[in-house]
Scaffold this motif. Structure first.
Motif, PDB file in Angstrom:
ATOM      1  N   GLY A  81       0.809  -1.219   0.000  1.00 43.36           N
ATOM      2  CA  GLY A  81       0.000   0.000   0.000  1.00 43.36           C
ATOM      3  C   GLY A  81       0.841   1.267   0.000  1.00 43.36           C
ATOM      4  O   GLY A  81       0.437   2.289  -0.558  1.00 43.36           O
ATOM      5  N   LEU A  85       0.528   4.306  -2.697  1.00 46.11           N
ATOM      6  CA  LEU A  85       0.375   5.737  -2.406  1.00 46.11           C
ATOM      7  C   LEU A  85       1.447   6.556  -3.110  1.00 46.11           C
ATOM      8  O   LEU A  85       1.164   7.608  -3.697  1.00 46.11           O
ATOM      9  CB  LEU A  85       0.474   5.980  -0.894  1.00 46.11           C
ATOM     10  N   ASP A 194      -6.261   8.106   0.282  1.00 47.94           N
ATOM     11  CA  ASP A 194      -5.588   6.991   0.941  1.00 47.94           C
ATOM     12  C   ASP A 194      -6.695   6.058   1.434  1.00 47.94           C
ATOM     13  O   ASP A 194      -7.217   6.205   2.541  1.00 47.94           O
ATOM     14  CB  ASP A 194      -4.706   7.469   2.095  1.00 47.94           C
ATOM     15  N   ASN A 220      -2.229  -5.600   2.867  1.00 49.36           N
ATOM     16  CA  ASN A 220      -1.319  -6.153   3.863  1.00 49.36           C
ATOM     17  C   ASN A 220      -2.054  -7.229   4.683  1.00 49.36           C
ATOM     18  O   ASN A 220      -3.282  -7.314   4.645  1.00 49.36           O
ATOM     19  CB  ASN A 220      -0.838  -5.001   4.758  1.00 49.36           C
TER      20      ASN A 220
HETATM   21  C1  LIG Z   1      -1.853  -0.138   5.783  1.00 42.99           C
HETATM   22  C2  LIG Z   1      -1.788   1.315   5.398  1.00 42.99           C
HETATM   23  C3  LIG Z   1      -0.911   1.810   4.431  1.00 42.99           C
HETATM   24  C4  LIG Z   1       0.218   1.035   3.855  1.00 42.99           C
HETATM   25  O1  LIG Z   1      -0.020  -0.179   3.396  1.00 42.99           O
HETATM   26  P1  LIG Z   1       1.115  -1.313   3.344  1.00 42.99           P
HETATM   27  O2  LIG Z   1       0.488  -2.305   2.467  1.00 42.99           O
HETATM   28  O3  LIG Z   1       1.324  -1.774   4.748  1.00 42.99           O
HETATM   29  O4  LIG Z   1       2.342  -0.695   2.759  1.00 42.99           O
HETATM   30  C5  LIG Z   1      -1.000   3.127   4.054  1.00 42.99           C
HETATM   31  N1  LIG Z   1      -1.882   3.962   4.611  1.00 42.99           N
HETATM   32  C6  LIG Z   1      -2.715   3.537   5.571  1.00 42.99           C
HETATM   33  C7  LIG Z   1      -3.679   4.496   6.133  1.00 42.99           C
HETATM   34  C8  LIG Z   1      -2.689   2.211   6.008  1.00 42.99           C
HETATM   35  O5  LIG Z   1      -3.504   1.824   6.983  1.00 42.99           O
END
Ligand SMILES: *Cc1c(COP(=O)(O)O)cnc(C)c1O
Length: 396
Positions: A81, A85, A194, A220
């Motif tokens: 994630g 982003l 996001d 994740n």
């Molecule tokens: C989980 C999360 C991410 C990042 O995701 P990953 O897959 O762990 O890199 C980004 N922003 C928010 C708000 C998240 O909860």
């Protein structure tokens, strides 16, 4: 030991109620995945056919289904994630020394993604109703430091351009996107969602992921849908999606054998193995969302009458995915008492994140007043919210 700090807040009694409510024995994690025959068969298929890397039918299928879920034309699956982003911000043109308005109450990845591009997070307050970025605080902050010109908005205090705003749907509750989009339009800002926590959430019957110019999801292991590790960028714009595919595969110009590249890029694509797991997960997304709603409803019924506990509900006109059920305690002492009491009972509750402005890396970031975010952070406790905590959950 019973909590004696306040006469009306009895953390041990609350933990005891939660323990009796949950249909499992032993340690209860905050959020855990469950896999069934679908996931196993898909992953085995990748291993047997050799299609384990980023090309493969499960990646194609996963992207198609994520785009459909988000109500947009295109999805590109990536390794996590945070990468989603970063690439989303890059794809809409965010560059070094530009400012991106972000909430103080968020997971650190929101800000890290901005910083990886050399851009600067600019912190804004949140609101009680959604836990998300407050459109009124955004407008006030822009009015205080921004100067609108023909290209967008200049921060008159830092001399930098303010280019975008990135709201985050906290625990799956959609932010007030109509109002945020209105403020963004007035000030010429690009809206990047996001939506890492919000797969399957709906705002006024529109899905998370379709509420700004571009959006990012996370898959994740602790999120509602997991691919082990993974993420996706979703957009309605075909050219942007094409650019994202290019940037996430080392900017290689397609050719049967030649290695020609036209930009500094990276390898961010999701492997087929992970997408195979994700396709199995999506087969039971409806079941997971229904069970997560019941987990929320059961907590609300169980804790709703307790003095000093307020169960956070969906904002009006929204149907969140209930990624994490959270409650508001009266203050930091009660929050800590509840965290201690739940952990004593092997219920692995968690506080919200700390305010981003308090981290050493971000202490010099521009920011507006953050009273609501600080208050929420002092009082929030997240409760275990895995779908199998619904007593009606059935593993397939
Ligand atoms: C989980 C999360 C991410 C990042 O995701 P990953 O897959 O762990 O890199 C980004 N922003 C928010 C708000 C998240 O909860």
């Amino acid at each position: 030991m019973p909590d004696t700090r306040t006469s009306s807040f009895n953390a041990a009694a609350i933990a005891d109620r939660i323990r009796r409510l949950l249909p499992v024995n032993g340690r209860v994690a905050l959020h855990e995945p469950r896999f069934g025959d679908r996931e196993k068969a898909n992953v085995l298929d990748c291993v047997e056919t050799g299609w384990v890397s980023y090309l493969g039918s499960y990646v194609d299928q996963f992207e198609k289904r994520i785009a459909e879920l988000a109500g947009v034309g295109h999805a590109v699956a990536v390794v996590n994630g945070t990468a989603a982003l970063r690439v989303a911000l890059q794809a809409v043109g965010i560059a070094r020394d530009e400012e991106v308005m972000v909430p103080d109450l968020t997971f650190i990845a929101t800000l890290n993604a901005v910083c990886h591009l050399g851009a600067i997070p600019h912190l804004v307050d949140s609101e009680r109703r959604t836990l998300g970025l407050c459109p009124d605080a955004l407008e006030e902050r822009l009015a205080a430091v921004g100067r609108r010109d023909k290209d967008g908005t200049l921060n008159t205090e830092t001399g930098r351009r303010i280019r975008a705003v990135m709201p985050m749907h906290v625990f799956g509750h959609p932010a007030r996107m109509d109002e945020i989009n209105r403020v963004a339009e007035k000030w010429g800002l690009i809206v990047v969602e996001d939506a890492a926590q919000a797969i399957g959430s709906r705002y006024k019957s529109r899905p998370a992921g379709s509420l700004g110019r571009i959006a990012a999801f996370s898959f994740n292991g602790n999120k509602t849908v997991t691919t082990g590790g993974g993420g996706a960028i979703v957009t309605d714009d075909a050219a942007t999606a094409g650019r994202i595919r290019h940037l996430t595969t080392q900017a290689k110009i397609p050719h049967p054998w030649a290695f020609e590249h036209d930009a500094i890029a990276s390898n961010d694509r999701m492997p087929n193995l992970n997408a195979a797991l994700g396709c199995g997960q999506l087969d039971r997304l409806d079941q997971m969302l229904a069970s997560k709603r019941r987990v929320f409803e059961n907590y609300a019924a169980c804790l709703g009458d307790i003095d000093g506990i307020e169960v956070v509900t969906d904002p009006p006109d929204c149907a969140g995915n209930h990624w994490l059920v959270s409650v508001l305690t009266p203050g930091p002492e009660e929050r800590d008492a509840l965290l201690r009491a739940t952990h004593d009972a092997e219920i692995l509750a968690r506080p919200a994140w700390v305010g981003m402005h308090s981290m050493p890396m971000f202490k010099d970031c521009p920011k507006g007043p953050l009273p609501v975010a600080s208050d929420l952070i002092n009082r929030l406790v997240c409760l275990p919210s895995s779908p199998f905590l619904d007593p009606d959950w059935a593993d397939e």
